[in-house]
Design an enzyme around this catalytic site. Structure first.
Site, short mmCIF file in Angstrom:
data_model
loop_
_atom_site.label_atom_id
_atom_site.label_comp_id
_atom_site.label_asym_id
_atom_site.label_seq_id
_atom_site.Cartn_x
_atom_site.Cartn_y
_atom_site.Cartn_z
N GLN A 1 -12.73 5.47 -4.59
CA GLN A 1 -11.32 5.06 -4.65
C GLN A 1 -10.37 5.90 -3.90
O GLN A 1 -10.44 6.94 -3.88
CB GLN A 1 -10.61 4.92 -6.06
CG GLN A 1 -9.22 4.20 -5.93
CD GLN A 1 -8.37 4.37 -6.92
OE1 GLN A 1 -8.08 5.46 -7.45
NE2 GLN A 1 -7.87 3.29 -7.70
N TYR B 1 1.74 4.52 -6.02
CA TYR B 1 1.42 5.34 -5.19
C TYR B 1 1.94 4.55 -3.87
O TYR B 1 2.48 3.65 -3.84
CB TYR B 1 0.07 5.80 -5.28
CG TYR B 1 -0.26 6.62 -6.44
CD1 TYR B 1 0.46 7.77 -6.64
CD2 TYR B 1 -1.13 5.96 -7.65
CE1 TYR B 1 0.22 8.48 -7.71
CE2 TYR B 1 -1.23 6.72 -8.67
CZ TYR B 1 -0.59 8.09 -8.64
OH TYR B 1 -0.88 8.71 -9.95
#
Length: 365
Positions: free
Chosen positions: A100, A186
């Site tokens: 990720q 994010y």
């Protein structure tokens, strides 16, 4: 009972033995200095290689992309060597593992970014958000995030390039693919959601503009390593880290349609999973299924029964089990046999050593 979870599924080049996903979970065990993946992390992931798919903890693509102490990076030679320990260990156990890739944007503090001011879509501080910094002990010290500065168009291009390079680095380190972290407040999420993006240029305002950064990052990564090795994680209804969208159903259905055009290998939806969190309506899930034709993964406090129902209904192709994988390295076998699940120790989730990471045993009959 759990037969739908144990049907094979094709994911790009890989035929997966089950539909159980170990999703990304920050554990903050990277070696210091340098934020390097290590042998302890390799053991942790290898113990869980019976998952159909493992997605690693969030891995920063640059020094400025780091939000929390002791999270691993994937931009230095040393970091790539560390990740090779992990991918080799998982592959030796027959597992499939994606990295990720994340950039936290404004969800950080200069103590985590070597003194640099964080960047974001707009110069808006995330309210009531704390991150942990290395205060010289094994106990993380939590501090408030700071106000970021708005990224210039040139900086946006630089970050797109950092994501592209990180995808190439992941493949070089032996990963089977990557997952772009576009969820949970994010950096990419800070562009997507209307309340965190107050830009007036081509990256702000309209829905098309707010999705432009996502579009460019995915295009760059697909061009670098191929669509069959790129997945994306979205979190339509979560308000984590201060990102809120005025019309999440419209926004995220459009995002799913955009990702479908890129033919990415999977779309990973993180459902809001805190107490009294908003539920994703079945109609919303059906809209996402209609918009995106690849492998659809859902995560968010799933039980075995709920996971089976999601797959049987056709709304999901795979289901991710987060914290159950922390304390149950053999989770697929426990699901298959109906064995009880061990509870994790919350005090050992972040930081520390093998305690609470690699010392959870498999089920003994």
């Amino acid at each position: 009972m759990s037969s739908s979870l144990f049907r094979t599924i094709q994911l790009g080049q890989h035929t997966l033995p089950n539909r159980i996903v170990m999703p990304p979970m920050t554990r903050s065990r990277a070696s210091q200095p340098g934020d390097v993946a290590n042998a302890l992390m390799a053991e942790y992931y290898a113990q869980r290689a019976s998952a159909g798919l493992i997605v690693t903890e969030g891995t920063q693509i640059s020094e400025l992309g780091k939000g929390y102490a002791w999270t691993p990076g994937i931009y230095s030679t040393q970091q790539l060597e560390g990740w090779k320990l992990v991918t080799d260990a998982v592959h030796q156990k027959g597992g499939v593992i994606f990295a990720q890739l994340w950039h936290v944007g404004r969800v950080t503090h200069p103590d985590n970014t070597n003194g640099q001011q964080p960047i974001s879509s707009s110069a808006i501080k995330a309210e009531n958000v704390k991150v942990f910094v290395d205060n010289g002990s094994d106990e993380p010290g939590f501090v408030d995030v700071v106000e970021p500065r708005e990224m210039s168009v040139e900086e946006i291009r630089q970050v797109v390039e950092q994501f592209r390079q990180a995808a190439l680095n992941a493949v070089e380190a032996g990963f089977d693919g990557i997952e772009l972290h576009a969820a949970n407040g994010y950096l990419i999420n800070q562009f997507i959601d209307s309340e965190s993006n107050q830009r007036t240029d081509q990256y702000g305002g309209s829905l098309e503009n707010r999705l432009r950064f996502l579009d460019e990052v995915v295009a760059a990564m697909v061009g670098a390593i191929g669509a069959d090795r790129v997945g994306v994680r979205l979190a339509p209804l979560t308000t984590l880290n201060g990102t809120v969208d005025a019309n999440p159903i419209e926004t995220y259905t459009a995002a799913a349609a955009l990702l479908n055009k890129h033919k990415i290998v999977y779309l990973h939806i993180a459902e809001a999973d805190w107490d009294d969190a908003p539920e994703m309506a079945k109609s919303f899930k059906q809209g996402l299924r209609d918009a995106y034709q690849g492998v659809l993964i859902y995560a968010g406090k799933y039980s075995t029964e709920r996971a089976q129902d999601a797959i049987a209904s056709g709304l999901a192709d795979m289901v991710a089990f987060g914290r159950p994988f922390v304390a149950n390295p053999d989770l697929p076998e426990r699901i298959k046999q109906g064995y009880p699940w061990t509870e994790h120790d919350p005090a050992t989730l972040f930081g520390g050593g093998e305690k609470g990471l690699t010392d959870y045993p498999e089920y003994q009959v």
